[in-house]
Design an enzyme around this catalytic site. Sequence first.
Site, PDB file in Angstrom:
ATOM      1  N   HIS B 282      -5.871  -7.035   8.050  1.00  0.00           N
ATOM      2  CA  HIS B 282      -5.542  -6.005   9.047  1.00  0.00           C
ATOM      3  C   HIS B 282      -6.594  -5.864  10.128  1.00  0.00           C
ATOM      4  CE1 HIS B 282      -2.561  -4.835   6.031  1.00  0.00           C
ATOM      5  NE2 HIS B 282      -1.906  -4.314   7.043  1.00  0.00           N
ATOM      6  N   GLY B 283      -7.784  -6.377   9.877  1.00  0.00           N
ATOM      7  CA  GLY B 283      -8.792  -6.267  10.919  1.00  0.00           C
ATOM      8  C   GLY B 283     -10.153  -6.646  10.377  1.00  0.00           C
TER       9      GLY B 283
END
Lengths: 389, 440
Positions: B282-283
């Site tokens: 997600h990041g």
Amino acid sequence: MKKINAVITLLLLGGILFGLAFVDICTPDRLFSEYENRILASKPDFSLEKLFDGSYAEAYETYVTDQFVERDKWIFVKTMTDVLLGKKEINGVYLAKDGTLIEKHAPEDIKAEVTAQRLALLQRLVEWQEERNAGTLHIMLVPTADNIWKDKLPDYASYYEQQKLLEELQEMAGSHVIDVTDSLQAHREEYIYYKTDHHWTTRGAYYGYLLWAEAAGVTPVSYSVQTIATDFLGTLHSKTNLTVKPDTMEAYLPAVLRKTQGSSASAGGGMQVYYDFSEESRDSLYEEKYLETKNKYGYFLDDNHPFIRIETGIQSPDAEGKKLFVIKDSYANCFIPFLTEHYETIYVLDLRYYRAPLFSLLEEYDTEGDMDILVLYNVIHFIEEFQYY
Amino acid sequence: MVPKRARNLVLFLGSLIFYAWGEPVYVVLMLFSTLSDYIHGLLIARYRGKRAATCFLVSSVVINLGLLGFFKYSGLNLPLPIGISFYTFQTMSYTIDVYRGEVKAQRNILDFGVFVTMFPQLIAGPIVKYKSVAEELRTRHASLEDMAAGANRFVIGLGKKVLLANNIGRLFVEAAGMAEGNLSLLTAWLGILAYAFQIYFDFSGYSDMAIGLGRIMGFHFPENFHYPYMAVSVTDFWRRWHMSLSSWFREYVYIPLGGNRKGLGRQLVNIVIVWSLTGIWHGAGWNFLLWGMWFALFLTLEKIIFGKKSVSLPKPAGWIYTMMVVLISWCFFSLEEMDKIILFLKTMFGIGGAGIANQEAWYMLSNYAVLLVVLAIGALPLGKKAVEWVKVRCSEDTKAGPALSVCLGIAEKLFLVAVLLLSIANIVDASYNPFLYFRF
């Protein structure tokens, strides 16, 4: 049955999308939005460079939404859904209980160090005045509508409490301060602020004038009130885009008419107004042309100018040779006309547009050493904008 | 409308133009990725069963992860190419499945290109596995019903994104921006609740639009969300949230690692590995890792406590527990900075902060109460249930039934039209920008 259902769905949704696209393409681009008071984006010029850095796509999207067919109506629809959803504010404007629009000034947006900085600048001016020891200095910081019309705000709505700053000012510059809060509070049931604009009305300014006259030791003139517009939709209307009752604008004209050479008697006759050091003068403080536009408040003193010189043409022994220097924001625009019966010359300086070394400017115009000075801002503009070198 | 043979060419070119509109430079990267995996697929198929096939699989995975890693995690502050997290995962599913012999290698580069670049789901998923659309890449048929259902789905997705997610997003921004001394317990919960709604309606809205557009063209993409906020356990939540991602990790990481077949201990380790990866996907921030680990914690706990036995919490209690876990997880996910996360968590549990509720909190609540109710109705299948209930009544009631079902049909269409028009109004309004030079 299922097929019919599908066809209807496709026709409806497809019809809307393609129909809008078609109408959109056929509608010529608009240059300017009266509604938003700005120039709308036009078709961007294509270049490979812009395409590769992505700015072409961005500009094109802005162009499409800016030129979207019936843009104003779509925006209106969105605003109405916000209202239906029970929103209490739109674009930083409170939807007050009786339909009044009141500009929001959130306490967290106002920093203590900024107000301290502004007050320190004012302090320097006070010190300069006390050293000069001639003429007068008056400071009038006008509270905005949210502070006077608190009870109209939506439940639990927060607002920056301006009283504290005004008390600090009182402490710092006591004898120079004209505090209009109590008077505006006392007249709070009256039409002292516009309901679609962030300014005070001429009536609000009139109550300010009465207090100024008292402080300056002059007798206030009596006025006849003229309605100049009944269809004023101001800045707060622009921000919210709601259907609201328009405001009425008034001008207070001196009841005693002046006689000037070669013409018949009139209110404020013989006036010469010089904008921005122009050689040409206007003969009135009021500019009718603004009444035809959205920006009707510009009627007073031709909207905003960095510097104005007013030769009031008044012939009265009390005013003879008297000069006033006003340092101001736009709240003063409807206030200054009240002063023209008391001074021969009035200089008006808007520090937001004229970044001059203030003291040398004052000294330049104070040729006799007895020029009066008035600082007039609303509290919020004072915090946001009061700045000089 | 397009002859069958030319369909994929049109779709491929259209997708490239669509992508290039947003990413005029990185479109080259996507083409490179397409070409690389096309060749790898062919090579893997050619050397099937030999060592070389494994080498080519490793090379394909390394290139994909390398691209992803370089742009997402290298810390060089490069702008992230749109959709790279999605298309690299999609192409990896292809080469892995070719290696496993689950699908044939695609010989037609155009068909493969369509798979990688296909515009509807390129930007925000769902992550479509090659095998689930392999057949439709070659032949597909969109009936009128398909197209209508797809258009319907697209409009609903657009409405979710534009009408719901964007509007509640403001509440989150207001709450997250609140000064420390002003943040009350109610504000913190409102803010996180707003974020929970925002991310759900944003993400599932994008998925709906992708699925809808795909359907219009005859593709059947996998579902991505299934009322996640109805979940009664964290395990249940992850069967309902971003389903295409969790199924990807299950199939290509969790099960190859041994899944639950090598004893509880190994299973728990596998869960932790998968959820660290899910978090990082997600990041690049450590907060995403923390977010993944937070879920790993509860998933392993649930395995340990409820694993073999078929015991579970009573549904209402399970729901409340799950929502608490999920809402807290959104603190890690959305607030990003350590100070802010701690401040929010403390305030949410009554430690410090500006009391239970202050003026600002009540004001926020009064401003967003109606919208929050609308969101709750949308996030729980209340509307859907109501429509189904009416439909059942229609079929039971022979007298009034037909008339009622016509009314329902009309109501559904009016609803769709309203959603579409309001969405357009919101999009146009987003650029509303009155220039108040006469402000002062």
